[in-house]
Structures are given as C-alpha cells and as structure tokens.
Motif scaffolding. Structure first.
Motif, short mmCIF file in Angstrom:
data_model
loop_
_atom_site.label_atom_id
_atom_site.label_comp_id
_atom_site.label_asym_id
_atom_site.label_seq_id
_atom_site.Cartn_x
_atom_site.Cartn_y
_atom_site.Cartn_z
N ARG A 1 4.72 -8.19 -1.24
CA ARG A 1 4.54 -6.49 -1.60
C ARG A 1 3.22 -6.34 -2.49
O ARG A 1 3.57 -5.97 -3.49
N THR B 1 -4.17 -4.18 2.62
CA THR B 1 -2.89 -4.79 2.30
C THR B 1 -2.73 -6.20 2.50
O THR B 1 -3.52 -6.88 3.42
N SER C 1 0.87 -1.28 0.04
CA SER C 1 0.05 -0.04 -0.15
C SER C 1 0.84 1.27 0.01
O SER C 1 0.45 2.24 -0.26
N TYR D 1 -4.97 -2.75 9.14
CA TYR D 1 -5.25 -3.66 10.14
C TYR D 1 -6.68 -4.16 10.29
O TYR D 1 -7.14 -4.71 11.34
N ASP E 1 -6.93 4.35 5.68
CA ASP E 1 -6.04 3.17 5.52
C ASP E 1 -6.19 2.26 6.51
O ASP E 1 -6.34 2.33 7.87
N SER F 1 -0.01 -7.42 3.58
CA SER F 1 1.01 -7.71 4.41
C SER F 1 0.82 -8.04 5.89
O SER F 1 1.53 -8.12 6.59
C1 LIG Z 1 -1.21 1.50 8.64
C2 LIG Z 1 -0.50 0.90 7.51
N1 LIG Z 1 -0.52 1.13 6.39
C3 LIG Z 1 0.43 0.68 5.31
C4 LIG Z 1 1.21 0.08 5.74
C5 LIG Z 1 2.27 -0.64 4.73
O1 LIG Z 1 1.63 -1.69 3.96
P1 LIG Z 1 2.32 -2.53 2.88
O2 LIG Z 1 3.02 -3.37 3.21
O3 LIG Z 1 1.09 -2.93 2.08
O4 LIG Z 1 3.06 -1.44 1.81
C6 LIG Z 1 1.78 -0.13 7.10
C7 LIG Z 1 2.83 -1.18 7.44
O5 LIG Z 1 3.34 -1.35 8.47
C8 LIG Z 1 0.63 0.15 8.19
O6 LIG Z 1 1.03 0.06 9.14
#
Ligand SMILES: Cc1ncc(COP(=O)(O)O)c(C=O)c1O
Length: 351
Positions: free
Chosen positions: A215, A204, A78, A180, A177, A206
């Motif tokens: 990624r 994401t 993201s 989580y 965003d 992730s």
């Molecule tokens: C709130 C938040 N947004 C985005 C990300 C980044 O995510 P990505 O791994 O998809 O780049 C993180 C990563 O820790 C995050 O905590």
C-alpha cells in the motif's frame, strides 16, 4: 493554488509529531511514548515511529523520476492521494470534481465520502476526452478533474495535447492518474510539472512494481500542492516496513523492467488469441497490464470463468464497455489456462 484551496485547509496548522520536531539522531528517545524495551516481534526494530515525510525513500525515488523530494507525496496507496486532494480543494456540500467515465471508481467514491459532487463527462467513442463536454460541465465550484491515462478500464492512453488543453484552460487542478504508465509506450507527464503548476501526477507501487500488498502510492506536484497534501495526511501514513521495502525495491528497477516486458509480451499473446473466439467481438487497444475484452455474453462468460476458479472483472454495465470483461494479464501459465478455458466455453455455443 491559494484561490482554490479550502480556506480551512489554508489556515490549518498541521499536527506536529515528535519526529517532525526532532529530526536528528539521539542516544535516548523519550519523546514519543513508544515502548522503550522493544516490540512484540523481536526480529524487527519497529518500536519507533517511522519518518513522517519518508525522506530516504523520496530521495531514491526522486533520482529515478527526475524530481526533487519536495515535489513528491507518498501515501497509503494512491487512493490516499485521491482522498487528500479532494479534502484539500473541495468544500463539502458546495464544490465538485469532474470524472471521465468509464474510469477508476475511487474518484467518485472518495468525492461522495467527502460530500463532494462528482460530475461525469463520458469519454468519447474512441475513449478520448470530450473537451467540449468538460467545458460545459465545469463551473466556478469545479476544483479537480481526474484524468486516468492509461485509463482503467479501457486500457488506452489519453491524448497528451488534450490534457494540456485542460491544464491551460481549467482554473483548477488536473490530476493525471498514471497508475499503469509503466506498461505504456507513451512517456509520463512528470517532466511537464515545471510547465503546469496546476498538474498533479499520481503513480503507484501496486502495479508494475508488484507491491500492491504494501500500500504505497505516489503523487508528484508543485511544492505548494505537496506541502498542502503533507499538511493533511495522517502524521505517520507510511509504515516503517513499507518504507524499508520500497527503498529496497527502488534498487531493482531492472527487475521491474523485466516483469513489464514479460507482461507486455503476454498482453500481445492475448491480443492475438482472444479474437479467435466467436464470442469475442473485439479488444480495446491497451497500454496497461489488462485488456477490456468485448464479448457477446459477458455475464455467462464471467460466471463460467468463476465456476472454473478464474476471476476477471465484469465491466459490461459501464459506458463504452458494453459486453466488456476486464482481464488482467497473468503469468504465461495463467494466460494459457484462461485461453484453454475459453476454448471449452466456445464449444457449446458453436454446436
Ligand atoms: C487507475 C488507478 N488508480 C489508482 C489505483 C489504486 O492504486 P493504489 O493501490 O496505489 O491505491 C488503481 C487500482 O486499481 C487504479 O486502477
């Protein structure tokens, strides 16, 4: 949207790749200067460029999320979506974004890289939006507001009614965003995309999906915003293996749900046990896979854990996070190890 888009982006004719121009299946591909013989790794068919718009993945993902492929952007994490949104809407040296500290650091870094000012309006003491402060900070050059919910590093969710106030009153794009969101009891705002043309939701692979190494990040928004994002992105921004593996992962939502449940249970264990240590002053309520633990001695504790091969994140210098260490929920064994280490840290202090 057209009024707030950068004029050079509105006028941009995007690069048209070989795979953009020919989308069908052919017998012979002599259009993209690939290596026709094969690749250095002969176990994978990787000599061909991947689908620039990742349509197979988006169709599967769209079914799970309840949105059309045209409302989905996929990127290199993201983090790529954050950067592209800033580049789409903010004129360097002129426009600004609003960030709500303490929050994820990349919004500000991506803004700075693009010579865009990030105006900070701290969250309130109860880690909610300071709507009055945001209103004061907003000017005619404010293009984006980044709201992180559940918020990193505080872990709690932001009241939906307040986000809706922003969506209804801010003459720009509100980026929510939800990295989580799978760990939260509150629902995603994806279903609200229909109501708000100025809403972008980021998620994401992730976190809950356990695919940080691949990624791949997602953004969901109106067709107009997604088309602009696709126009700006590098032509082949998500590799073939990442696309194949995400498509496979999407068939295992059940496995993800199981992991999320275990992590939520483990989060509850930590929430119960951590306050028993004398140096733990409190834990912020978390809807994520981490806890912001307020301590009397963050630096000493951080160093002690490092000395014992356990890395956490020291967030003590951020607003609202005084004494705070951000601790990711680990496996049951890792959490036991953490708690055991903390009990031996306490002894010297209580002597
Ligand atoms: C709130 C938040 N947004 C985005 C990300 C980044 O995510 P990505 O791994 O998809 O780049 C993180 C990563 O820790 C995050 O905590």
């Amino acid at each position: 949207m057209k009024t707030i888009l950068r004029p050079n982006i509105a006028a941009l004719v995007p690069y048209s790749s070989a795979r953009d121009e020919f989308k069908g299946t052919a017998e012979v591909y002599l259009d993209a200067n690939e290596n026709s013989l094969g690749s250095a790794i002969d176990t994978h068919t990787l000599n061909r460029y991947p689908d620039p718009l990742q349509l197979k993945v988006k169709e599967k993902l769209g079914k799970i999320k309840g949105v059309a492929p045209a409302n989905i952007f996929l990127g290199n994490g993201s983090d790529e979506a954050i950067d592209i949104l800033i580049r789409a809407f903010c004129n360097p040296g002129k426009d600004n974004i609003i960030i709500l500290p303490p929050t994820y650091g990349m919004y500000e870094v991506a803004a700075k890289i693009n010579d865009v000012t990030a105006k900070a309006v701290n969250l309130t003491k109860d880690a909610q939006l300071n709507l009055a402060g945001i209103k004061v900070a907003t000017d005619k050059n404010t293009k984006l507001i980044f709201v992180c919910t559940p918020n990193n590093p505080t872990g709690g969710t932001i009241r939906k009614a307040d986000i809706e106030t922003l969506l209804n009153t801010f003459n720009g794009v509100v980026v929510v965003d939800e990295a989580y969101i799978d760990f939260a009891d509150e629902a995603s705002m994806i279903q609200d995309l229909i109501k708000y043309p100025n809403l972008v939701i980021m998620q994401t692979f992730s976190k809950a999906w356990g695919l940080a190494g691949l990624r791949v990040g997602m953004a969901f928004a109106s067709n107009e915003i997604i088309s602009v994002m696709n126009k700006i992105k590098a032509p082949y921004n998500v590799g073939e293996l990442a696309q194949q593996l995400i498509a496979k992962a999407l068939e295992n939502k059940e496995g993800v749900n199981k992991m999320v449940n275990v992590l939520k249970q483990e989060r509850a264990v930590l929430v119960e046990k951590l306050p028993t240590f004398s140096f733990v002053k409190g834990i912020l309520p978390s809807r994520a896979n981490f806890l912001l633990v307020k301590t009397t001695c963050p630096n000493e504790l951080y160093g002690y854990l490092i000395d014992n091969n356990v890395v956490v994140r020291n967030r003590a210098s951020l607003p609202l996070c005084e004494g705070g260490l951000r601790i990711t929920v680990g496996t049951p064994e890792e959490n036991k190890k953490l708690l055991a280490l903390l009990s031996t840290f306490e002894k010297p202090l209580t002597k």
